[in-house]
Design an enzyme around this catalytic site. Structure first.
Site, PDB file in Angstrom:
ATOM      1  N   PHE A  41      65.847  37.236  20.690  1.00  0.00           N
ATOM      2  CA  PHE A  41      64.669  36.514  20.207  1.00  0.00           C
ATOM      3  C   PHE A  41      63.611  36.559  21.298  1.00  0.00           C
ATOM      4  O   PHE A  41      63.696  35.838  22.298  1.00  0.00           O
ATOM      5  CB  PHE A  41      65.033  35.065  19.868  1.00  0.00           C
ATOM      6  N   ASP A  94      60.041  28.616  22.011  1.00  0.00           N
ATOM      7  CA  ASP A  94      61.474  28.346  21.930  1.00  0.00           C
ATOM      8  C   ASP A  94      62.129  28.367  23.306  1.00  0.00           C
ATOM      9  O   ASP A  94      61.765  29.164  24.173  1.00  0.00           O
ATOM     10  CB  ASP A  94      62.160  29.389  21.047  1.00  0.00           C
ATOM     11  N   ASN A 143      51.401  35.302  17.423  1.00  0.00           N
ATOM     12  CA  ASN A 143      52.617  35.521  18.214  1.00  0.00           C
ATOM     13  C   ASN A 143      53.317  36.773  17.694  1.00  0.00           C
ATOM     14  O   ASN A 143      53.433  36.966  16.473  1.00  0.00           O
ATOM     15  CB  ASN A 143      53.565  34.329  18.108  1.00  0.00           C
ATOM     16  N   PHE A 341      56.387  29.857  11.769  1.00  0.00           N
ATOM     17  CA  PHE A 341      57.732  29.900  12.326  1.00  0.00           C
ATOM     18  C   PHE A 341      58.474  31.146  11.844  1.00  0.00           C
ATOM     19  O   PHE A 341      58.581  31.382  10.637  1.00  0.00           O
ATOM     20  CB  PHE A 341      58.519  28.653  11.906  1.00  0.00           C
TER      21      PHE A 341
END
EC number: 5.4.99.27
Length: 367
Positions: A41, A94, A143, A341
Site C-alpha cells: 500500500f 495511512d 493521491n 478512500f
C-alpha cells in the site's frame, strides 16, 4: 425529545453493521489479502498549487513507513525545535503503508537546517524547497496509489470486467472505516459528545470526533440512495457538483441537466450534516427521510455551528492500470481526488482481508 436522545444514543453505530454500506456494482467477486507487506500500500500526494522556492516555510516531501502523520509532525517539532503551529501538512495518510507527503516547517529566514539529518528508519526526506505560506489542511489535489492484492480467489477476466465497470461508472465515495476509529471508537465518542453536549479541551480531537459522526451520516445517505436505485438518477432539487470542482448548484430542470449528468460533467452529492440544507423539493424530502432517525444528532451539529456541506456521491478513479504477477496476485495503480478512500474503491472489487505488518518489520520488495 428525551426519547429521541435515548434512541439515538443506543443506535448500533459502533458495531460492524455500520460498515455494511450498499455496493454499487454487486457483491464482491471474492477475497484478497491486503497490506500483507508495507509496500502493498503506497500513497503519493500531489498538492494543488506550485511551490515558489522562496520564503520562510521549508517544504519537505517525506516518505514515512509504519507511522502516522501526527508522529511525523511531532518528530519535526522536536528536530527543528519549533512550535506545533509552525508545522503544517495537507492531509493525514495511512499508518500501515509507505506514504509520501508534503510537510511545511516555518523557520527564521536566515536559519538553515540539514534536513538529511532528520532521516531515520521511519522517515526520509525526499525533496526540500521553500514557499511563502504554511501548508494547510485540504491543499491536496490528488493521491496516487500503488496497491498489491494477494491470494485472490477470482479469475483475471472477472476482475478486469468489474474494474472496467468501476472506471466507467465510478464507485461510492464512502468515507473509509479508518475515519470512524478502531471498532468505531471515534464515532461512538462523537455521538456521546453531541448527545451529552460535552466539550473537549483538545479542539482538534473534538473536530475529529464530530467529523466521524458527519461521515457516518453521509455514508448512510449514499447507501440508501444506492439501495433504492437512485444513484444514477437525478431528483428534482438535487444539489449537484461540477466534476473536478467543489462548486455546485440545485437542479431545477432535470431535462436540461440530464445530458451533462449522463456525461458525468455534474455529479450527485450527499450531505455532511449541519444546518441550512442545500437540496430542494424531492431531493430534500429523500434525504430528510433517510436521516429522520438521526435528527437529534443533526440538530446538535447545527448547534455546534456546523453548516451542511456537500460531497460527491461517486468517485471516478483516473490513470488506472493493473498488472498480474501470477494467478493470485495483482497490482493496481490509480489516482483519486483529495478526500477519496482507496478502500472504498477496492470493496467494490473484493472483500479485503487485512494483515497489518508488525512494527519494525523489514521490507525489501520493490516493483
Amino acid at each position: 425529545m428525551s426519547d429521541s436522545k435515548e434512541n439515538t444514543s443506543s443506535h448500533p453505530l459502533s458495531t460492524t453493521e455500520c460498515y455494511e454500506w450498499s455496493r454499487m456494482h454487486g457483491e464482491p467477486l471474492g477475497t484478497a489479502n491486503f497490506k500483507s507487506e508495507l509496500s502493498d500500500f503506497v500513497v503519493e500526494e500531489t498538492l494543488r498549487f506550485e511551490l515558489s522556492g522562496e520564503g520562510a516555510h521549508h517544504f519537505l516531501y517525506i516518505e514515512k513507513q509504519n507511522i502516522n502523520t501526527d508522529i511525523v509532525v511531532q518528530k519535526l517539532i522536536r528536530f527543528a525545535e519549533v512550535k506545533p503551529t509552525d508545522v503544517g501538512y495537507a492531509g493525514k495518510k495511512d499508518r500501515f503503508a509507505i506514504t509520501r507527503q508534503w510537510f511545511s516547517v516555518q523557520l527564521p529566514l536566515l536559519r538553515e537546517i540539514d534536513w538529511s539529518e532528520f532521516n531515520d528508519d521511519e522517515v526520509k526526506v525526499l525533496e526540500v524547497t521553500r514557499h511563502d505560506k504554511k501548508l494547510r489542511i485540504g491543499a491536496v489535489k490528488s493521491n496516487h496509489f500503488d496497491i498489491r492484492l494477494r491470494d485472490l480467489n477470482i479469475s483475471q477476466e472477472d476482475f478486469k470486467k468489474r474494474l472496467d465497470k468501476i472506471i466507467e461508472e465510478g464507485f461510492p465515495n464512502y468515507f473509509g472505516e479508518q475515519r470512524f476509529g478502531n471498532r468505531g471508537a471515534n464515532l461512538t465518542r462523537g455521538i456521546d459528545l453531541l448527545i451529552k453536549n460535552k466539550k473537549l479541551k483538545n479542539r482538534n480531537l473534538q473536530g475529529l470526533l464530530f467529523s466521524a459522526v458527519r461521515s457516518y451520516l453521509y455514508n448512510h445517505v449514499v447507501s440508501e440512495r444506492i439501495n433504492k436505485g437512485l444513484s444514477a438518477k437525478l431528483l428534482q432539487g438535487d444539489f449537484v457538483m461540477l466534476s473536478g470542482s467543489e462548486k455546485g448548484f440545485v437542479v431545477e430542470d432535470i431535462s436540461a441537466e440530464q445530458p451533462r449528468f449522463i456525461e458525468n460533467d455534474i455529479l450527485l452529492t450527499a450531505p455532511l450534516a449541519g444546518s441550512r440544507p442545500q437540496p430542494m423539493h424531492e431531493a430534500l424530502s429523500f434525504e430528510a427521510e433517510c436521516l429522520s432517525e438521526y435528527q437529534v444528532l443533526i440538530e446538535k451539529l447545527a448547534n455546534k455551528r456546523f453548516n451542511e456541506e456537500r460531497r460527491a456521491l461517486k468517485c471516478f478513479p483516473k490513470n488506472v492500470t493493473s498488472e498480474w504477477h501470477n494467478e493470485t496476485e495483482v497490482s493496481l495503480s490509480f489516482d483519486l481526488p483529495k478526500g477519496a478512500f482507496a478502500t472504498s474503491m477496492l470493496r467494490e472489487l473484493v472483500t479485503l482481508v487485512e494483515h497489518k505488518p508488525v512494527k519494525g518489520m523489514t521490507n525489501n520488495e520493490h516493483d
